[in-house]
Motif scaffolding. Structure first.
Motif, PDB file in Angstrom:
ATOM      1  N   ASP A   6      -7.257  17.921  50.318  1.00  0.00           N
ATOM      2  CA  ASP A   6      -6.572  17.264  49.201  1.00  0.00           C
ATOM      3  C   ASP A   6      -5.123  16.964  49.556  1.00  0.00           C
ATOM      4  O   ASP A   6      -4.596  15.886  49.237  1.00  0.00           O
ATOM      5  CB  ASP A   6      -6.622  18.156  47.958  1.00  0.00           C
ATOM      6  N   VAL A   7      -4.468  17.911  50.216  1.00  0.00           N
ATOM      7  CA  VAL A   7      -3.077  17.716  50.633  1.00  0.00           C
ATOM      8  C   VAL A   7      -2.993  16.582  51.648  1.00  0.00           C
ATOM      9  O   VAL A   7      -2.110  15.719  51.576  1.00  0.00           O
ATOM     10  CB  VAL A   7      -2.494  19.016  51.222  1.00  0.00           C
ATOM     11  N   ALA A   8      -3.917  16.575  52.611  1.00  0.00           N
ATOM     12  CA  ALA A   8      -3.917  15.550  53.654  1.00  0.00           C
ATOM     13  C   ALA A   8      -4.096  14.155  53.057  1.00  0.00           C
ATOM     14  O   ALA A   8      -3.426  13.197  53.469  1.00  0.00           O
ATOM     15  CB  ALA A   8      -5.022  15.847  54.657  1.00  0.00           C
ATOM     16  N   VAL A  13      -2.119  11.877  55.803  1.00  0.00           N
ATOM     17  CA  VAL A  13      -2.105  12.381  57.179  1.00  0.00           C
ATOM     18  C   VAL A  13      -3.430  13.095  57.418  1.00  0.00           C
ATOM     19  O   VAL A  13      -4.250  13.250  56.501  1.00  0.00           O
ATOM     20  CB  VAL A  13      -0.929  13.357  57.426  1.00  0.00           C
ATOM     21  N   SER A  14      -3.647  13.544  58.631  1.00  0.00           N
ATOM     22  CA  SER A  14      -4.867  14.284  58.939  1.00  0.00           C
ATOM     23  C   SER A  14      -4.743  15.733  58.497  1.00  0.00           C
ATOM     24  O   SER A  14      -3.632  16.251  58.318  1.00  0.00           O
ATOM     25  CB  SER A  14      -5.141  14.227  60.448  1.00  0.00           C
ATOM     26  N   THR A  15      -5.892  16.378  58.340  1.00  0.00           N
ATOM     27  CA  THR A  15      -5.872  17.812  58.004  1.00  0.00           C
ATOM     28  C   THR A  15      -5.239  18.625  59.129  1.00  0.00           C
ATOM     29  O   THR A  15      -4.623  19.662  58.882  1.00  0.00           O
ATOM     30  CB  THR A  15      -7.298  18.333  57.738  1.00  0.00           C
ATOM     31  N   ALA A  16      -5.369  18.132  60.368  1.00  0.00           N
ATOM     32  CA  ALA A  16      -4.766  18.833  61.503  1.00  0.00           C
ATOM     33  C   ALA A  16      -3.244  18.852  61.385  1.00  0.00           C
ATOM     34  O   ALA A  16      -2.588  19.847  61.701  1.00  0.00           O
ATOM     35  CB  ALA A  16      -5.188  18.172  62.812  1.00  0.00           C
ATOM     36  N   VAL A  40       4.928  17.411  50.008  1.00  0.00           N
ATOM     37  CA  VAL A  40       3.660  17.227  49.301  1.00  0.00           C
ATOM     38  C   VAL A  40       3.040  18.584  48.979  1.00  0.00           C
ATOM     39  O   VAL A  40       2.527  18.805  47.869  1.00  0.00           O
ATOM     40  CB  VAL A  40       2.686  16.368  50.135  1.00  0.00           C
ATOM     41  N   ILE A  41       3.087  19.505  49.949  1.00  0.00           N
ATOM     42  CA  ILE A  41       2.552  20.859  49.726  1.00  0.00           C
ATOM     43  C   ILE A  41       3.256  21.515  48.545  1.00  0.00           C
ATOM     44  O   ILE A  41       2.615  22.106  47.669  1.00  0.00           O
ATOM     45  CB  ILE A  41       2.710  21.715  51.001  1.00  0.00           C
ATOM     46  N   GLU A  43       4.978  20.032  46.083  1.00  0.00           N
ATOM     47  CA  GLU A  43       4.710  19.312  44.833  1.00  0.00           C
ATOM     48  C   GLU A  43       3.337  19.661  44.267  1.00  0.00           C
ATOM     49  O   GLU A  43       3.162  19.789  43.053  1.00  0.00           O
ATOM     50  CB  GLU A  43       4.810  17.805  45.065  1.00  0.00           C
ATOM     51  N   MET A  44       2.365  19.841  45.146  1.00  0.00           N
ATOM     52  CA  MET A  44       1.002  20.148  44.701  1.00  0.00           C
ATOM     53  C   MET A  44       0.808  21.634  44.414  1.00  0.00           C
ATOM     54  O   MET A  44      -0.186  22.036  43.806  1.00  0.00           O
ATOM     55  CB  MET A  44      -0.004  19.686  45.760  1.00  0.00           C
ATOM     56  N   GLY A  45       1.767  22.436  44.855  1.00  0.00           N
ATOM     57  CA  GLY A  45       1.639  23.877  44.665  1.00  0.00           C
ATOM     58  C   GLY A  45       0.493  24.470  45.461  1.00  0.00           C
ATOM     59  O   GLY A  45      -0.143  25.437  45.049  1.00  0.00           O
ATOM     60  N   TYR A  46       0.274  23.891  46.648  1.00  0.00           N
ATOM     61  CA  TYR A  46      -0.866  24.325  47.463  1.00  0.00           C
ATOM     62  C   TYR A  46      -0.548  25.641  48.171  1.00  0.00           C
ATOM     63  O   TYR A  46       0.517  25.798  48.781  1.00  0.00           O
ATOM     64  CB  TYR A  46      -1.218  23.259  48.501  1.00  0.00           C
TER      65      TYR A  46
END
Length: 333
Positions: A6-8, A13-16, A40-41, A43-46
């Motif tokens: 979801d973050v990617a 960008v890629s998950t890598a 992004v991480i 902002e999403m609170g991941y």
């Protein structure tokens, strides 16, 4: 549940790439890209899954810390030193207090293995028993022994012999010739080294080593009290006592007061660990001080290096102690 995918997708960008940012790896990404993904991480609170991370890295990012007695003021700074380095390197510390009980020690080590901790730091109860140490450390989980010493394992300690030598030499230089020694448990190599330092100081000063003045006991105040009573009841010529730890020194102090003797006017007392404070009596002990916080830090660094398989060889890291002279020692009458 939010995933790295979801973050990617949101960051385009890629998950890598997201994984590299999460794990603080810089290869293959620019600083601008790293900041973009981190934003992004945030902002999403991941929050990355520890379980998923462990499956990839084969780590749980947890360290077991087994200590003998959390109520002993000697240990909290040591624990804090371990925790500071562990946290800095992304590890959580699981603290286990054995209350100086060897069965609890065994059980805690077994539980920590079941929890799949990445490594264990331990203040072991019996460093002399090679079979016990071998059984305790068997397996592929790395160990670092802290404060209490054992043979053929990685250890972080203080130079106990040097500390006891300094303490006893201090008493000799004040003019004391008949100096008793309140020893700790024979299962402790740390204690045996302190007795060795006491003996060495007497030998170098050409003073006789009187075996009857070396009394075995524990690291607790009641042991110091009982052994000091024994000394005061039997040996009138003793004017000073070297104690294997500060709780022994506290017991010695209480026994001396109970016998109507003043410290240090009638009898001088030196401890080891520098943990006692008796403000009510406006009195402070002469004692051997250990850099406990730094020792805890070093043990954590050593263990993490072993976990990360950095170039490392079995070793003993020994810190130098300092004698802090205060109110409990003076020249004999």
């Amino acid at each position: 549940m939010m995933t790295i995918k979801d973050v990617a997708e949101k960051a385009k960008v890629s998950t890598a790439t997201v994984s590299r940012v999460i794990n603080n790896k810089t290869e293959g990404i620019t600083e601008e890209m790293r900041r973009h993904v981190q934003k992004v991480i945030d902002e999403m609170g991941y929050t990355p899954s520890g379980l998923a991370r462990g499956m990839v890295t084969k780590k749980t990012y947890t360290i077991g810390l087994v200590i003998q007695n959390i109520c002993n003021p000697f240990f909290p700074k040591m624990v804090s030193g371990v925790e500071s380095i562990a946290y800095k390197n992304g590890y959580m510390v699981l603290l286990c207090n054995t209350d100086e009980n060897i069965e609890r020690e065994k059980n805690y080590v077994s539980i920590l293995r079941e929890k799949r901790v990445d490594g264990i730091i331990i203040t072991v109860s019996n460093g002399k028993d090679k079979e016990y140490i071998s059984n305790l450390t068997a397996g592929n989980i790395p160990f670092v022994f802290l404060d209490e010493i054992a043979e053929d394992v990685n250890c972080v300690c203080v130079d106990n012999e040097s500390g006891a030598y300094k303490a006893t030499t201090h008493l000799i230089e004040l003019g004391h010739k008949n100096i008793a020694c309140l020893s700790g448990p024979d299962t402790s190599i740390t204690n045996l080294q302190r007795v060795k330092g006491y003996r060495k100081a007497l030998e170098e000063a050409n003073l006789p080593i009187r075996e009857e003045l070396i009394l075995k006991g524990t690291y607790k105040a009641d042991s110091g009290f009982k052994n000091t009573e024994n000394i005061l009841n039997r040996y009138n010529d003793v004017t000073a006592i070297f104690c294997a730890n500060d709780f022994n020194a506290l017991g010695a102090y209480e026994a001396a007061m109970a016998h109507g003797k003043k410290v240090p006017e009638d009898i001088s007392i030196v401890g080891f660990d520098d943990i006692l404070d008796i403000p009510a009596n406006n009195f402070a002990f002469t004692s051997v001080s250990q850099p406990t916080y730094e020792m805890g830090q070093e043990a954590a660094k050593m263990l993490i290096d072993i976990i990360d398989k950095k170039e490392f060889k079995d070793e003993v890291v020994s810190f130098q102690p300092n004698l802090i002279v205060r109110d409990s020692t003076s020249t004999p009458k």
